[in-house]
Design an enzyme around this catalytic site. Structure first.
Site, PDB file in Angstrom:
ATOM      1  N   HIS A   1      29.169  39.005  55.203  1.00 19.45           N
ATOM      2  CA  HIS A   1      29.103  38.079  54.383  1.00 19.45           C
ATOM      3  C   HIS A   1      29.862  37.037  53.353  1.00 19.45           C
ATOM      4  CE1 HIS A   1      27.375  37.944  50.250  1.00 19.45           C
ATOM      5  NE2 HIS A   1      28.355  38.270  49.400  1.00 19.45           N
ATOM      6  N   CYS A  47      24.902  41.849  47.248  1.00 21.74           N
ATOM      7  CA  CYS A  47      24.628  41.245  48.484  1.00 21.74           C
ATOM      8  C   CYS A  47      24.548  41.787  49.686  1.00 21.74           C
ATOM      9  CB  CYS A  47      26.364  40.686  48.112  1.00 21.74           C
ATOM     10  SG  CYS A  47      26.879  39.300  46.281  1.00 21.74           S
ATOM     11  N   ASN A  84      28.716  31.783  47.821  1.00 24.45           N
ATOM     12  CA  ASN A  84      28.013  32.789  48.237  1.00 24.45           C
ATOM     13  C   ASN A  84      26.786  33.173  47.731  1.00 24.45           C
ATOM     14  OD1 ASN A  84      27.731  36.304  47.693  1.00 24.45           O
ATOM     15  ND2 ASN A  84      29.377  36.693  46.843  1.00 24.45           N
TER      16      ASN A  84
HETATM   17  N1  COA Z   1      40.333  27.201  38.012  1.00 27.37           N
HETATM   18  C1  COA Z   1      40.973  26.952  37.660  1.00 27.37           C
HETATM   19  N2  COA Z   1      41.475  28.104  37.444  1.00 27.37           N
HETATM   20  C2  COA Z   1      40.771  29.214  37.966  1.00 27.37           C
HETATM   21  C3  COA Z   1      39.762  29.504  37.990  1.00 27.37           C
HETATM   22  C4  COA Z   1      38.548  28.090  38.271  1.00 27.37           C
HETATM   23  N3  COA Z   1      37.516  28.571  38.545  1.00 27.37           N
HETATM   24  N4  COA Z   1      39.110  30.959  38.097  1.00 27.37           N
HETATM   25  C5  COA Z   1      40.348  31.318  37.535  1.00 27.37           C
HETATM   26  N5  COA Z   1      41.627  30.259  37.409  1.00 27.37           N
HETATM   27  C6  COA Z   1      43.150  30.581  36.992  1.00 27.37           C
HETATM   28  C7  COA Z   1      42.945  32.034  36.368  1.00 27.37           C
HETATM   29  O1  COA Z   1      43.615  32.229  34.560  1.00 27.37           O
HETATM   30  C8  COA Z   1      44.304  32.432  36.622  1.00 27.37           C
HETATM   31  O2  COA Z   1      45.706  31.536  35.486  1.00 27.37           O
HETATM   32  P1  COA Z   1      46.200  31.996  34.923  1.00 27.37           P
HETATM   33  O3  COA Z   1      47.629  32.667  36.115  1.00 27.37           O
HETATM   34  O4  COA Z   1      47.286  31.007  34.313  1.00 27.37           O
HETATM   35  O5  COA Z   1      46.653  33.390  34.125  1.00 27.37           O
HETATM   36  C9  COA Z   1      44.378  32.173  38.233  1.00 27.37           C
HETATM   37  O6  COA Z   1      43.753  31.234  38.027  1.00 27.37           O
HETATM   38  C10 COA Z   1      44.491  33.300  39.158  1.00 27.37           C
HETATM   39  O7  COA Z   1      43.619  33.810  39.255  1.00 27.37           O
HETATM   40  P2  COA Z   1      43.123  35.198  38.875  1.00 27.37           P
HETATM   41  O8  COA Z   1      41.797  35.577  38.539  1.00 27.37           O
HETATM   42  O9  COA Z   1      44.125  36.147  39.690  1.00 27.37           O
HETATM   43  O10 COA Z   1      42.796  34.436  40.765  1.00 27.37           O
HETATM   44  P3  COA Z   1      42.252  35.132  42.141  1.00 27.37           P
HETATM   45  O11 COA Z   1      43.568  35.108  43.175  1.00 27.37           O
HETATM   46  O12 COA Z   1      42.127  36.645  41.890  1.00 27.37           O
HETATM   47  O13 COA Z   1      40.571  34.508  42.501  1.00 27.37           O
HETATM   48  C11 COA Z   1      38.606  35.022  42.391  1.00 27.37           C
HETATM   49  C12 COA Z   1      40.266  34.100  41.871  1.00 27.37           C
HETATM   50  C13 COA Z   1      37.145  35.406  41.613  1.00 27.37           C
HETATM   51  C14 COA Z   1      38.378  33.387  43.310  1.00 27.37           C
HETATM   52  C15 COA Z   1      38.482  35.939  43.687  1.00 27.37           C
HETATM   53  O14 COA Z   1      39.419  36.794  42.729  1.00 27.37           O
HETATM   54  C16 COA Z   1      38.117  36.269  44.325  1.00 27.37           C
HETATM   55  O15 COA Z   1      36.943  35.611  44.773  1.00 27.37           O
HETATM   56  N6  COA Z   1      37.478  37.353  44.414  1.00 27.37           N
HETATM   57  C17 COA Z   1      35.980  38.473  44.609  1.00 27.37           C
HETATM   58  C18 COA Z   1      34.654  37.843  43.675  1.00 27.37           C
HETATM   59  C19 COA Z   1      34.012  37.671  45.460  1.00 27.37           C
HETATM   60  O16 COA Z   1      33.549  38.067  45.985  1.00 27.37           O
HETATM   61  N7  COA Z   1      32.549  38.795  44.308  1.00 27.37           N
HETATM   62  C20 COA Z   1      31.153  38.810  45.196  1.00 27.37           C
HETATM   63  C21 COA Z   1      30.731  40.170  46.082  1.00 27.37           C
HETATM   64  S1  COA Z   1      29.593  40.486  46.984  1.00 27.37           S
END
Ligand code: COA
Length: 320
Positions: A247, A111, A277
């Site tokens: 970004h 990215c 993204n």
């Molecule tokens: N839809 C519904 N539920 C979802 C899901 C989806 N797409 N993805 C995960 N969940 C669930 C998980 O299974 C978890 O359930 P549980 O509590 O029963 O175990 C719950 O939602 C929380 O998951 P978690 O991974 O802790 O969520 P989060 O708040 O960390 O959000 C992201 C996940 C991926 C959105 C977040 O971590 C993020 O944006 N990270 C940065 C990623 C990024 O920007 N990458 C590119 C960089 S260039």
């Protein structure tokens, strides 16, 4: 002498995939995606490759700049999803737009690819080696996503953005770029399976894997850090910046940057709701939208910042 952006362009595939479309085959939820990421829809390519998207964005940037493609001396595509291992996407663009006098190559910084490209051309232009450059960020991330993995596939979209730069008295003030290979495992995508000689199997393409929370923690710390660093090194106050073009990975990362930097969200433009993204394409797509909507005035001060797999990061401070 420095580099100045004299034209921008962008392109995204026509097909819009909404969160509700994803719910048809994935255990996910529109409200969850909006709340956790700010994404409502993304573009997904149907038949167009990364080079196709890059070519459209490049043509629009060249038209906007009003230059002859033969004037381009360096052409960089930031991409982590090229159509081919080789030749590069940059040489595809070179051929299509007729940039016959350019040295053309790709940069792999996920990215951060577009900002890395700016960092490189700024160095060449500043020391007088080249005068005119084309930098593109282009991705078809959709082809490396595991569409059964709701932790990754909901986040990304396809697209391309481009900028033409030319040597001038004013423009880019400073760029910075960095990387930390020790954290490479938190976000990755294997290119091809290994050991095909030993197993006799045909090489198969890999899929993206990500530790979302680790990436999130890195981003909320790194973005304010590099924005502060580039401003401090240039002696420019945060309040003097008109637009923070960051970004587009997650609305919560942008809101966190706003809080940590004490910069109002009005100065942090957002289009993640419509594109998701788009990796290296996100900053130049946003920049092009702002340019075409007339939101950028001559003399405005802009900070751009990106971060991604590697881990990598980069920032640019410039006068429009
Ligand atoms: N839809 C519904 N539920 C979802 C899901 C989806 N797409 N993805 C995960 N969940 C669930 C998980 O299974 C978890 O359930 P549980 O509590 O029963 O175990 C719950 O939602 C929380 O998951 P978690 O991974 O802790 O969520 P989060 O708040 O960390 O959000 C992201 C996940 C991926 C959105 C977040 O971590 C993020 O944006 N990270 C940065 C990623 C990024 O920007 N990458 C590119 C960089 S260039």
């Amino acid at each position: 002498m420095t580099a100045r952006i004299i034209g921008t362009g962008s392109y995204a595939p026509e097909r819009i995939v909404t969160n509700k479309d994803l719910m048809k085959f994935l255990d996910t939820d529109d409200e969850w995606i909006r709340e956790r990421t700010g994404i409502c829809e993304r573009r997904v390519s149907a038949g167009e490759g990364t080079s196709d998207l890059a070519i459209h964005a490049a043509e629009r940037a060249i038209t906007d700049a009003g230059i002859d493609p033969k004037e381009i001396e360096i052409l960089i595509v930031g991409t982590c999803t090229p159509d081919n291992g080789f030749p590069s996407a940059a040489t595809d663009v070179q051929r299509a737009v007729g940039a016959v006098n350019a040295v053309a190559f790709d940069v792999t910084a996920a990215c951060s690819g577009f900002i890395y490209g700016l960092h490189i051309v700024q160095s060449f232009i500043r020391c007088g080696i080249y005068k005119t450059a084309l930098v593109i960020g282009a991705e078809t991330i959709s082809k490396v996503l595991d569409w059964t993995d709701r932790g990754t596939c909901i986040l990304f979209g396809d697209g391309a953005g481009a900028a033409v730069l030319r040597a001038d008295e004013t423009g880019v003030i400073r760029t910075l770029a960095g990387s930390d290979g020790r954290k490479g495992h938190v976000l990755g995508c294997q290119a091809r399976t290994m050991d095909n000689f030993l197993t006799g199997r045909k090489p198969e393409p890999g899929f993206m894997t990500m530790d979302g929370q680790e990436v999130f923690k890195f981003a909320v710390k790194k973005v304010p850090e590099i924005v502060s660093q580039i401003l401090e090194e240039s002696g420019i106050g945060r309040e003097q910046v008109d637009h923070y073009v960051l970004h587009q990975a997650n609305i919560r990362i942008l809101e966190s940057a706003s809080r940590r930097l004490k910069v109002p969200m009005e100065k942090i433009p957002v289009n993640i709701d419509r594109y998701g993204n788009t990796s290296a394409a996100s900053v130049p797509i946003l920049l092009d939208e702002m340019n075409r909507e007339g939101r950028l005035k001559r003399g405005d001060t802009l900070v751009m910042a990106g971060f991604g797999a590697g881990l990598t990061w980069g920032a640019a401070l410039l006068k429009w």
